[in-house]
Motif scaffolding. Structure first.
Motif, mmCIF file in Angstrom:
data_model
loop_
_atom_site.group_PDB
_atom_site.id
_atom_site.type_symbol
_atom_site.label_atom_id
_atom_site.label_comp_id
_atom_site.label_asym_id
_atom_site.label_seq_id
_atom_site.Cartn_x
_atom_site.Cartn_y
_atom_site.Cartn_z
ATOM 1 N N SER A 182 -52.783 -49.784 -72.961
ATOM 2 C CA SER A 182 -51.377 -50.141 -73.695
ATOM 3 C C SER A 182 -50.789 -50.980 -72.184
ATOM 4 O O SER A 182 -52.299 -51.868 -71.125
ATOM 5 N N PRO A 183 -50.160 -52.537 -72.623
ATOM 6 C CA PRO A 183 -50.336 -53.850 -71.670
ATOM 7 C C PRO A 183 -49.632 -53.029 -70.659
ATOM 8 O O PRO A 183 -49.339 -52.479 -70.560
ATOM 9 N N VAL A 184 -50.110 -53.937 -69.501
ATOM 10 C CA VAL A 184 -49.325 -53.895 -67.693
ATOM 11 C C VAL A 184 -48.722 -54.894 -67.822
ATOM 12 O O VAL A 184 -49.528 -56.025 -67.505
ATOM 13 N N ILE A 185 -47.438 -55.090 -66.979
ATOM 14 C CA ILE A 185 -46.991 -56.186 -66.482
ATOM 15 C C ILE A 185 -46.484 -56.295 -65.694
ATOM 16 O O ILE A 185 -46.139 -55.099 -64.887
ATOM 17 N N VAL A 186 -46.534 -57.124 -64.998
ATOM 18 C CA VAL A 186 -45.896 -57.429 -63.282
ATOM 19 C C VAL A 186 -45.962 -58.469 -62.839
ATOM 20 O O VAL A 186 -46.292 -59.139 -62.901
ATOM 21 N N THR A 187 -44.355 -58.316 -63.049
ATOM 22 C CA THR A 187 -43.681 -59.666 -62.815
ATOM 23 C C THR A 187 -43.802 -60.662 -61.315
ATOM 24 O O THR A 187 -42.747 -61.600 -61.267
ATOM 25 N N ASP A 188 -43.846 -59.460 -60.698
ATOM 26 C CA ASP A 188 -43.447 -60.022 -59.578
ATOM 27 C C ASP A 188 -44.648 -59.232 -57.926
ATOM 28 O O ASP A 188 -43.987 -58.312 -58.292
ATOM 29 N N LEU A 189 -45.752 -59.710 -57.478
ATOM 30 C CA LEU A 189 -46.875 -58.458 -56.909
ATOM 31 C C LEU A 189 -46.347 -58.287 -55.496
ATOM 32 O O LEU A 189 -46.192 -57.911 -54.489
ATOM 33 N N ALA A 190 -44.625 -59.042 -55.097
ATOM 34 C CA ALA A 190 -44.208 -59.673 -53.883
ATOM 35 C C ALA A 190 -43.096 -58.549 -53.532
ATOM 36 O O ALA A 190 -42.312 -58.328 -52.737
ATOM 37 N N ASP A 191 -42.622 -57.976 -54.999
ATOM 38 C CA ASP A 191 -41.830 -57.117 -54.884
ATOM 39 C C ASP A 191 -41.538 -55.706 -54.148
ATOM 40 O O ASP A 191 -42.690 -55.456 -54.343
ATOM 41 N N PRO A 192 -41.248 -55.394 -53.225
ATOM 42 C CA PRO A 192 -42.002 -54.271 -52.299
ATOM 43 C C PRO A 192 -41.543 -53.404 -52.894
ATOM 44 O O PRO A 192 -42.065 -52.332 -52.920
ATOM 45 N N ALA A 193 -40.858 -53.052 -53.948
ATOM 46 C CA ALA A 193 -40.277 -51.609 -54.500
ATOM 47 C C ALA A 193 -42.593 -51.414 -55.883
ATOM 48 O O ALA A 193 -42.710 -50.904 -56.128
ATOM 49 N N GLU A 194 -43.304 -53.217 -55.642
ATOM 50 C CA GLU A 194 -44.385 -52.907 -56.277
ATOM 51 C C GLU A 194 -45.337 -52.432 -55.899
ATOM 52 O O GLU A 194 -46.190 -53.497 -54.915
ATOM 53 N N GLN A 195 -46.170 -51.567 -55.860
ATOM 54 C CA GLN A 195 -47.164 -50.656 -55.169
ATOM 55 C C GLN A 195 -48.488 -50.152 -55.025
ATOM 56 O O GLN A 195 -48.762 -50.150 -54.680
ATOM 57 N N PRO A 231 -52.445 -51.553 -54.038
ATOM 58 C CA PRO A 231 -51.938 -51.819 -52.635
ATOM 59 C C PRO A 231 -52.939 -53.238 -52.022
ATOM 60 O O PRO A 231 -52.329 -53.889 -50.867
ATOM 61 N N VAL A 232 -54.315 -52.462 -52.225
ATOM 62 C CA VAL A 232 -55.085 -53.684 -51.664
ATOM 63 C C VAL A 232 -55.448 -54.913 -52.536
ATOM 64 O O VAL A 232 -55.120 -56.385 -52.064
ATOM 65 N N TYR A 233 -55.189 -54.854 -54.362
ATOM 66 C CA TYR A 233 -55.220 -55.949 -55.246
ATOM 67 C C TYR A 233 -54.290 -56.800 -54.750
ATOM 68 O O TYR A 233 -54.941 -58.090 -55.098
ATOM 69 N N GLY A 234 -53.184 -56.122 -55.098
ATOM 70 C CA GLY A 234 -51.950 -56.637 -54.471
ATOM 71 C C GLY A 234 -51.754 -57.222 -53.721
ATOM 72 O O GLY A 234 -51.562 -59.020 -54.145
ATOM 73 N N ARG A 235 -52.058 -57.056 -52.794
ATOM 74 C CA ARG A 235 -52.156 -57.828 -51.299
ATOM 75 C C ARG A 235 -52.848 -59.377 -51.440
ATOM 76 O O ARG A 235 -52.236 -60.557 -51.156
ATOM 77 N N ALA A 236 -54.389 -59.270 -52.152
ATOM 78 C CA ALA A 236 -55.521 -59.795 -51.970
ATOM 79 C C ALA A 236 -54.882 -60.821 -52.513
ATOM 80 O O ALA A 236 -55.623 -62.378 -52.512
#
Length: 250
Positions: A97-110, A113-118
């Motif tokens: 299914s589609p995966v949508i992350v509107t803001d990787l900087a959102d503290p609730a978005e975990q 953990p490594v790819y998001g920070r990169a």
């Protein structure tokens, strides 16, 4: 990251994604394989108010190759998913299914953990992945990247889904020698042939590490990826250095 090259005003692309699809079809008309994939990704950047796009291939749960991209930035973002073993393309295929992350900087978005920070370090905050399906098999994902956070509009999301559907065509081009078998039989050897066209250097370098270090293939691949991440280089570049004996991992 290169500056956004431009966007198409919403009024120019119509409603409900129909005109989006016409623009996408026009972009790939007369082109095949990776050339068509690159042009499709470039069209996504122009149409969907994003900064980069890539088509990832996924085989046996791992990101194995980049079929197409809008440019070097997009290719690097996709390569990073392979190096780290996590990211939107892998999750999109795993969930079908589609995966949508509107803001990787959102503290609730975990979730990554490594790819998001990169990606935040690379000034990307929004990521959107649409699965690519061929003959009923989830073989990859169209990944869209944006520097600014926020949702895709309903029209843009419909257009991105259409783009992911069209991405199945250049995937089939990779299977040209056994296309009929691939369409009719998901167990066809054509799937392994497609995999052979992807990050072959990494597979070869992994084999060399197995022989050099006396470890199993899984650990060899893990060490290669870990070294690539530690030095901030693509895993394929590290693999080439190993193959050409410019690098020997401890």
């Amino acid at each position: 990251m290169a500056a956004r090259t431009g966007t198409t005003p919403r009024r120019a692309v119509g409603a409900a994604g129909v005109t989006f699809r016409e623009h996408l079809l026009a972009a790939v008309d007369g082109h095949r394989g990776s050339d068509a994939a690159d042009r499709l990704c470039a069209a996504c950047v122009m149409l969907f108010d994003i900064d980069a796009a890539a088509i990832s291939l996924v085989f046996d749960g791992a990101a194995t190759g980049t079929l197409g991209s809008s440019g070097s930035d997009a290719r690097s973002f996709d390569e990073l998913q392979f190096t780290l073993g996590e990211g939107p393309c892998l999750e999109s295929v795993a969930q079908c299914s589609p995966v949508i992350v509107t803001d990787l900087a959102d503290p609730a978005e975990q979730r990554w953990p490594v790819y998001g920070r990169a990606m935040l370090d690379l000034r990307i905050r929004g990521v959107y992945a649409m699965p690519v399906v061929v003959a009923g098999e989830y073989v990859g994902a169209l990944d869209l990247f944006r520097a600014l956070p926020g949702q895709l509009s309903g029209e843009q999301l419909a257009g991105a889904i259409s783009a992911a559907e069209l991405a199945g065509i250049p995937v089939l081009d990779l299977l040209d020698a056994d296309m009929n078998a691939a369409v009719n039989d998901p167990d066809s050897s054509a799937w392994s042939e497609m995999n052979a066209l992807t990050r072959a250097e990494v597979s070869q370098a992994t084999g060399m590490l197995v022989a050099q270090l006396g470890i199993d293939p899984a650990e060899a691949l893990l060490r290669l990826r870990a070294h690539a991440y530690a030095v901030g280089r693509p895993a394929t570049d590290v693999a080439r250095d190993i193959l050409e004996r410019r690098l020997r991992l401890p």
